[in-house]
Design a protein around this motif. Structure first.
Motif: not given
Length: 245
Positions: A238-245
């Motif tokens: 979730k931390e890695y993909w937070r900005d993507v989503h």
């Protein structure tokens, strides 16, 4: 492929024998954490079974360590050959050729018998001998008909007499042995004998898998680690993909 087929057919006789005479089996209800039971089972095995059967994949020292028996007591009470060392394998002294001559076949090693047969089978089998004068050793067995083994625990149980039931088959009466009853001349009463057999089976289960309790305990730690690791991975994702989503 051929190798697996050969192995399967090699196992079929053992599986058939493990099924026995299709007799309902009594629950052994073993407890591998009961050191007193395991110690008594070891004593019974060495005194009543080891004369013919070995557990050649075990060592005296490892058994003493696992069961909480001091080495000096192990040597004094459970090692009968003065030449045998505490680190030796648990092999009996009967040559296979002599055993085959006396019994018709060499008595099998019992290290893995509980894993092959199952503890309930062993528990029921050892309590299912009955007097049968027609057999070479004077006994038969409900679970294993025409067994080629004497009733080695007769001293403890007494002479078990067969209990019959009559069944009609094709209009004819047939007597079937459905149980046994001791003559009461053994050293133990029925409840004590059942407990002794359970202790013996408990020891045989331990012999087949000495690290079973440790393996099960380790399994819980592994499961706990996987749960925690999964939670960490989910939050990390979730931390890695937070900005993507």
């Amino acid at each position: 492929m051929k190798k697996w087929i050969v192995m399967l057919f090699a196992l079929l006789p053992s599986l058939a024998m493990a099924a026995g005479a299709n007799v309902p089996l009594d629950a052994a209800n073993n407890d591998l954490s009961d050191k007193a039971s395991l110690q008594n089972g070891a004593k019974l095995f060495m005194n009543y079974c080891f004369g013919c059967h070995s557990t050649q994949y075990q060592r005296y020292g490892r058994v003493a360590q696992d069961l909480g028996i001091p080495d000096d007591l192990m040597k004094q009470n459970l090692i009968f050959d003065p030449a045998v060392k505490i680190g030796s394998l648990m092999e009996n002294a009967i040559p296979d050729e002599s055993a085959a001559k006396w019994f018709g076949a060499p008595p099998p090693d019992l290290t893995l018998v509980a894993r092959v047969r199952g503890t309930d089978w062993l528990y029921t089998y050892l309590r299912s001998f009955y007097a049968d004068p027609s057999r070479p050793f004077g006994v038969n067995n409900i679970v294993f008909p025409s067994v080629g083994m004497p009733h080695v625990l007769e001293e403890l149980q007494g002479v078990p007499q067969p209990v019959y039931e009559t069944h009609m088959v094709d209009g004819e009466e047939h007597r079937v042995v459905v149980g046994t009853q001791s003559d009461g001349r053994g050293e133990l009463n029925q409840e004590e004998f059942d407990t002794a057999v359970r202790d013996l089976v408990n020891f045989l289960e331990y012999s087949g898998d000495p690290v079973k309790l440790e393996r099960h305990a380790l399994g819980w730690w592994v499961m706990a680690f996987l749960v925690i690791f999964t939670i960490v991975v989910v939050f990390l994702k979730k931390e890695y993909w937070r900005d993507v989503h």
